[in-house]
Design a protein around this motif. Structure first.
Motif, short mmCIF file in Angstrom:
data_model
loop_
_atom_site.label_atom_id
_atom_site.label_comp_id
_atom_site.label_asym_id
_atom_site.label_seq_id
_atom_site.Cartn_x
_atom_site.Cartn_y
_atom_site.Cartn_z
N ALA A 96 0.84 -1.19 0.00
CA ALA A 96 0.00 0.00 0.00
C ALA A 96 0.87 1.24 0.00
O ALA A 96 1.95 1.25 0.60
N SER A 149 0.40 5.84 -0.47
CA SER A 149 -0.54 6.95 -0.53
C SER A 149 0.17 8.22 -0.95
O SER A 149 1.31 8.47 -0.57
N LEU A 205 -3.47 0.22 -3.57
CA LEU A 205 -3.23 -1.12 -3.03
C LEU A 205 -2.76 -2.00 -4.17
O LEU A 205 -3.37 -2.03 -5.24
N ALA A 231 -10.57 4.06 1.23
CA ALA A 231 -9.59 3.22 1.92
C ALA A 231 -9.97 3.05 3.39
O ALA A 231 -9.88 1.95 3.93
#
Length: 98
Positions: free
Chosen positions: A25, A27, A34, A66
């Protein structure tokens, strides 16, 4: 990307299925990505030489989606553990120390 047709009432969903060994994962602050991985054997001239993870699916989620997924999975895992006992792995053990 083509639009998926809606199944008839009572019909099974038709969508790709993936066997997944682990997830990665990341961000950017505005998007969560993912990566679902499966393990594949590594073969060299000397023969079988371990395994490697290879991506089978990449999911792009908003941070809100998420979090909703995390809450959904937390509930599913809690129900499972209530029936069968705690789940353990090195990753789980390490994360629960924090």
């Amino acid at each position: 990307m083509s639009e998926a047709k809606q199944p008839e009432a009572g019909a099974p969903l038709e969508a790709p299925e993936f066997a997944v060994a682990n997830f990665g994962a990341m961000s950017s602050g505005t998007e969560v990505v993912l990566v679902a991985n499966k393990l594949v054997p590594m073969v060299t001239a000397a023969g079988l030489n371990g395994v490697a993870a290879t991506a089978v699916a990449i999911l792009h989620l908003s941070p809100q989606s998420a979090k909703e997924l995390a809450l959904l999975l937390t509930g599913v895992v809690a129900d499972y553990e209530a029936l069968y006992g705690p789940l353990r792995s090195p990753f789980i053990d390490e994360r629960q120390k924090k």
